[in-house]
Motif scaffolding. Structure first.
Motif, PDB file in Angstrom:
ATOM      1  N   TYR A   1      -2.341   9.407  -0.581  1.00 53.04           N
ATOM      2  CA  TYR A   1      -1.705   8.998   0.664  1.00 53.04           C
ATOM      3  C   TYR A   1      -2.108   7.551   0.940  1.00 53.04           C
ATOM      4  CZ  TYR A   1      -6.199  11.215   1.836  1.00 53.04           C
ATOM      5  OH  TYR A   1      -7.506  11.621   1.832  1.00 53.04           O
ATOM      6  N   TYR A   2      -1.181   6.799   1.494  1.00 50.76           N
ATOM      7  CA  TYR A   2      -1.456   5.374   1.687  1.00 50.76           C
ATOM      8  C   TYR A   2      -0.674   4.824   2.869  1.00 50.76           C
ATOM      9  CZ  TYR A   2       2.926   4.942  -1.003  1.00 50.76           C
ATOM     10  OH  TYR A   2       4.222   5.052  -1.453  1.00 50.76           O
ATOM     11  N   GLY A   3      -1.222   3.754   3.428  1.00 46.82           N
ATOM     12  CA  GLY A   3      -0.589   3.104   4.562  1.00 46.82           C
ATOM     13  C   GLY A   3      -1.573   2.165   5.239  1.00 46.82           C
ATOM     14  N   LYS A   4      -1.342   1.885   6.520  1.00 48.62           N
ATOM     15  CA  LYS A   4      -2.259   1.045   7.305  1.00 48.62           C
ATOM     16  C   LYS A   4      -2.958   1.911   8.344  1.00 48.62           C
ATOM     17  CE  LYS A   4      -0.902  -3.710   6.795  1.00 48.62           C
ATOM     18  NZ  LYS A   4      -0.679  -4.997   7.481  1.00 48.62           N
ATOM     19  N   ASP A   5      -4.270   1.831   8.323  1.00 42.07           N
ATOM     20  CA  ASP A   5      -5.073   2.626   9.250  1.00 42.07           C
ATOM     21  C   ASP A   5      -4.892   2.068  10.673  1.00 42.07           C
ATOM     22  OD1 ASP A   5      -7.116   3.879  10.708  1.00 42.07           O
ATOM     23  OD2 ASP A   5      -8.386   4.057   8.929  1.00 42.07           O
TER      24      ASP A   5
ATOM     25  N   GLN B   1     -13.147   7.686   6.897  1.00 41.69           N
ATOM     26  CA  GLN B   1     -12.611   6.691   5.975  1.00 41.69           C
ATOM     27  C   GLN B   1     -11.090   6.604   6.001  1.00 41.69           C
ATOM     28  OE1 GLN B   1     -14.550   8.502   2.731  1.00 41.69           O
ATOM     29  NE2 GLN B   1     -16.444   7.339   2.948  1.00 41.69           N
ATOM     30  N   TYR B   2     -10.421   7.710   6.310  1.00 43.75           N
ATOM     31  CA  TYR B   2      -8.960   7.740   6.262  1.00 43.75           C
ATOM     32  C   TYR B   2      -8.408   8.341   7.557  1.00 43.75           C
ATOM     33  CZ  TYR B   2      -9.960   7.148   1.301  1.00 43.75           C
ATOM     34  OH  TYR B   2     -10.439   6.684   0.109  1.00 43.75           O
TER      35      TYR B   2
ATOM     36  N   GLY C   1       4.128   6.062   9.743  1.00 41.16           N
ATOM     37  CA  GLY C   1       4.742   5.301   8.666  1.00 41.16           C
ATOM     38  C   GLY C   1       3.980   5.254   7.365  1.00 41.16           C
ATOM     39  N   SER C   2       3.026   6.143   7.162  1.00 44.23           N
ATOM     40  CA  SER C   2       2.324   6.199   5.877  1.00 44.23           C
ATOM     41  C   SER C   2       3.178   6.972   4.868  1.00 44.23           C
ATOM     42  CB  SER C   2       0.955   6.851   6.029  1.00 44.23           C
ATOM     43  OG  SER C   2       1.091   8.169   6.520  1.00 44.23           O
TER      44      SER C   2
END
Length: 582
Positions: free
Chosen positions: A373-377, A427-428, A463-464
């Motif tokens: 999973y990825y995006g902006k925290d 962390q996420y 939006g991730s």
């Protein structure tokens, strides 16, 4: 034994053990200095030491599929740079078509010189969170060529005279989404190698190069002799097995791995003739990974007392037909290969060798299946890439031992650690909904597999994306010697409160705030007839909620009441079931 022979034996033993301790210290240095959770918590790395010719001398007992591959990377450096290797050089490599496993695993290689003479190479190999490509995290189930998976780094000089070659470093970093994290983790790898160089030079200074070289040569020879002895103890013959991968993300048909293990005298050949041709998707396997997986499986069977160094691999041959799944033509994608099919290769060899030595290998392990999973925290506006390490399933049973629950894939043999739930949430940007063992998922047997896991998390950043990858949604972990299969992997994406069944290999999905990922990871396969499992152990499994009372009766033939085990009904039921089988 003469005094000279005694002294040489002591030197050989002490030096071999000292090298092993150095690789362990490398691992500790890497774990404690890295910023990335993949290094610092999951410990998805391995360290090794090779001699000046690139033969494996010692490896950290971490991730076997990485550590054993270290010698391939060193040999690639030697082929390219030959006599142009100097004190103060550091090399970097990840290309699966030239000494690497898959692109996310970057190897850092540091030569060790003593008084201008090259003696060793220190290698740290580690999985990095992102190395570019069309999908963050670099696992792209829809890649059709390696260029979509990330930056390829052939054997390349990264440092000279202990200084970075800035143009090389900048070129690598600019091709990734999180260059600061990548640089930090590369520095951790370089630092781990520096620790090893220091310790090795102290050892050589104490013993002299001649004594060290002699001890290492003898260690490798002794390992080779022991391996040959163990192979001779296996009856000559050809042992065959076939395993299947769910699919490649494009074709619906399963992908076949066919293996014949040929034992003749003191040599053993793992022959992949009959394995399917290379496929469109990213489950193709680099030569390094296929060869390493084969060696891991064979050595497990031959005995844990055989040192995992280059001497053990001198008498194990591997045939990888060109253009097949296990030796594809460039530029086939290969990123999933260290999980699938590396694990399936090991399992297929186990099933083959299990015919030669029943009880010496385990039943099937869970195959990995879970998303990145990825995006902006939203808490700090920083880019992140995370992996669902908590979605690991469980191990298979073997004679004398139940399978262990909550294990990494067979290619990692428990080497990858799962992070602490609380620190993972720090962390996420996600919250764990639940994380527990699941009832009636362990493969039944005299020795049962480990129970599968239920794991769900909720993402709260808007939006991730998630990318699901893995296998084991169509083929369950195999049982051995009458043991039952484990359970299948399952995945559900709860998007805007609407459940969507996930496939094992998907294109990225956009996530809305509050979406959930719900994963059911496989239980391991069982070993032996379930009717031979002691009734008391079956009862304990019921109390521990690993199995239900219904499974105890239907599968294990154990009748349980409120008072406990009804032994009269149990004996009658078990005898009847065995008669029906016969």
């Amino acid at each position: 034994m003469t005094r000279t022979n005694t002294e040489e034996l002591i030197n050989r033993t002490v030096i071999a053990n000292r090298l092993d301790s150095i690789t362990k210290e490398m691992g500790l240095a890497l774990e404690h200095s890295a910023h990335s959770p993949i290094f610092a918590e999951a410990c998805d790395f391995a360290c090794c030491i090779c001699d000046k010719d690139g033969e494996l001398v010692s490896q950290l007992s971490g991730i076997p599929i990485l550590a054993t591959a270290g010698s391939f990377s060193v040999q690639s450096v030697l082929r390219k740079y030959k006599d142009n290797i100097k004190n103060g050089d550091v090399f970097i490599i990840n290309d699966p078509y030239d000494g690497g496993n898959h692109l996310p695993d970057i190897g850092i290689i540091t030569p060790v010189f003593f008084e201008e003479s090259l003696m060793f190479f220190c290698v740290s190999r580690a999985h990095h969170g992102d190395i570019g490509g069309s999908t963050a995290g670099s696992y792209n189930p829809k890649a059709t060529e390696i260029f979509q998976e990330g930056i390829r780094i052939p054997p390349t000089k990264l440092m000279s005279n202990n200084e970075f070659i800035i143009e090389v470093l900048d070129m690598i970093l600019i091709n990734t989404r999180n260059p600061k994290m990548l640089k930090s983790d590369l520095l951790a790898q370089i630092g781990a190698n520096k620790v090893a160089v220091k310790r090795i030079l102290e050892m050589v200074e104490a013993y002299t190069p001649a004594v060290v070289n002699k001890a290492i040569a003898e260690t490798l020879e002794q390992t080779e002799m022991l391996t040959r002895k163990r192979i001779r103890e296996v009856p000559d013959g050809i042992y065959r097995a076939t395993e299947y991968i769910d699919d490649d993300g494009y074709q619906e048909e399963p992908v076949k791995i066919e293996i014949a293990v040929k034992v003749e005298g003191d040599r053993l050949l793992v022959d992949f003739e009959g394995t399917d041709k290379q496929v469109k998707g990213f489950i193709n396997t680099s030569v390094v990974t296929a060869t390493t997986a084969s060696g891991i499986a064979v050595l497990w069977f031959l005995g844990s007392d055989i040192p995992r160094n280059g001497g053990a691999f001198r008498c194990i041959d591997v045939n990888l037909p060109k253009g097949s799944l296990v030796n594809p033509y460039e530029p086939a994608p290969v990123t999933l290969c260290t999980l699938t099919p590396a694990s399936e290769i090991i399992g297929t060899i186990f099933q083959a060798l299990g015919q030669a030595g029943p009880g010496k290998v385990p039943a099937g392990y869970a195959r990995y299946a879970g998303p990145s999973y990825y995006g902006k925290d939203p808490r700090n506006n920083r880019y992140y890439v995370g992996f669902s390490f908590c979605s690991t399933g469980s191990g298979g049973a073997m004679k004398g031992s139940d399978g262990k629950s909550y294990m990494s894939a067979m290619s990692n043999f428990g080497g990858v650690r799962t992070p602490n739930i609380e620190s993972n949430e720090i962390q996420y940007p996600h919250i764990t909904r639940y994380h527990e063992m699941e009832t009636d998922t362990a493969g039944a047997g005299e020795y049962r597999g480990g129970a599968g896991m239920r794991y769900a998390f909720e993402l709260y950043d808007e939006g991730s994306h998630i990318v699901n990858f893995g296998d084991g949604m169509k083929f369950a972990p195999y049982g051995l010697n009458g043991g039952h299969q484990g359970s299948l992997n399952k995945g559900v994406f709860l998007h805007t409160e609407k459940p969507v069944i996930m496939e094992s290999k998907e294109a990225p999905r956009r996530v809305a705030k509050g979406d959930q990922v719900i994963l059911n990871s496989s239980g391991g396969g069982g070993w032996g007839n379930p009717l031979d499992r002691p009734a008391e152990k079956v009862y304990d499994d019921v109390l521990d909620e690993i199995i239900t009372i219904k499974t105890a009766v239907d599968i294990y033939g154990v009748v349980i009441t409120e008072e406990g085990i009804d032994y009269d009904k149990t004996n009658k039921l078990r005898n009847g079931k065995k008669l029906c089988k016969n």
